[in-house]
Design a protein around this motif. Structure first.
Motif: not given
Length: 312
Positions: A286-296
């Motif tokens: 939730l704190a790393v992979t989800f933001p990474f996938n959504v934003l980058v």
């Protein structure tokens, strides 16, 4: 615009949390948003399945299941050798990364739709299939073949988890009732992007709240949370190309390979691996992979899908 409009709501949630704004989602609302997305994805996939079912789909489904089995076996040695994590914690995190994130898939679909990139409409079937094998592999990596009295509880958690019940149930309803689902589709189809925006706003708040725990776990979890999605997306895209999927289909399989579960897997592993530190898994996903996938990640996976399609 650098981001799709629904992604902007995720950024808003992160910024609001970091600014300590008084913005919270009632627990019931957060649950409702998740349930809506699961049912909507399942229904749309079921309707498409009724129109596009063919023998090739069986081969594709088996390949996707095999893909879900392979991913945890890749993640596990990385976690144990480089991360020096215990066998149980490594198996738990590996299971999360072998499974999928419904939220990430929903964002990817929204982005593809906004860019008019076609994809196989029956893809929700693959989302459901990828929820299952990673859990079994994770338990096997931690305990071997022996589960004893926990076997029944684990099977119940897997097959009766809300993700499986709602997506598979929606898939079956859409498939069996076909045209009749048009009576309810104005609700599940027209409101999809608005509900997704609210869901991402909530996820932004949750992801930002996990950043403090991420600092205490060291840099490895942050690094793994980026590297593993890239590995999963690389393999997912290659598999999609091998299965002769469309550009959108290749992209979505890369997205599924890159995502990490934070709903179905935690519920199942609380029963099967009670000694696992679930905070590590949830923080990574939730704190790393989800933001990474959504934003980058998603823009990268779309470009990767186009590139593979050109290569043939």
């Amino acid at each position: 615009m650098p981001f799709d409009v629904v992604v902007a709501f995720f950024i808003l949630g992160v910024v609001a949390k970091l600014m300590r704004a008084e913005l919270t989602f009632p627990k019931g609302l957060s649950q409702t948003l998740t349930l809506f997305l699961m049912i909507a994805i399942g229904l749309k996939g079921g309707v498409a399945l009724a129109d596009h079912a063919h023998t090739t789909l069986i081969t594709q489904a088996l390949a996707v299941i095999a893909f879900g089995v392979v991913l945890p076996f890749i993640a596990f040695p990385i976690l144990t050798y480089f991360g020096q994590l215990s066998k149980v914690d490594a198996a738990s995190i590996a299971a999360h990364y072998g499974s999928v994130s419904v939220g990430t898939y929903a964002v990817a679909v929204a982005v593809l739709d906004s860019q008019s990139i076609a994809y196989e409409a029956y893809f929700p079937l693959f989302v459901v299939l990828l929820e299952l094998p990673a859990i079994a592999v994770g338990v096997f990596l931690a305990k071997g073949a022996s589960l004893g009295s926990e076997r029944g509880k684990l099977l119940h958690e897997i097959f009766c988890s809300q993700g499986i019940v709602l997506m598979l149930g929606g898939l079956i309803i859409g498939w069996m009732w076909g045209e009749q689902t048009q009576q309810i589709m104005p609700f599940f189809k027209e409101l999809f992007h608005g509900i997704l925006a609210l869901f991402l706003l909530d996820m932004g708040l949750v992801a930002a709240s996990r950043l403090s725990f991420l600092k205490s776990t060291g840099s490895f979890i942050a690094t793994f949370g980026v590297i593993m999605p890239l590995i999963g997306s690389l393999l997912g895209g290659l598999l999609g190309n091998l299965l002769d999927l469309s550009v959108g289909g290749i992209t979505l399989l890369a997205v599924l390979g890159a995502s990490a579960s934070y709903i179905a897997v935690p519920a199942a592993l609380r029963v099967a691996l009670p000694k696992a530190n679930m905070s590590l898994s949830i923080t990574a996903s939730l704190a790393v992979t989800f933001p990474f996938n959504v934003l980058v990640g998603i823009p990268i996976y779309i470009s990767y899908g186009h590139w593979l399609a050109i290569l043939g």
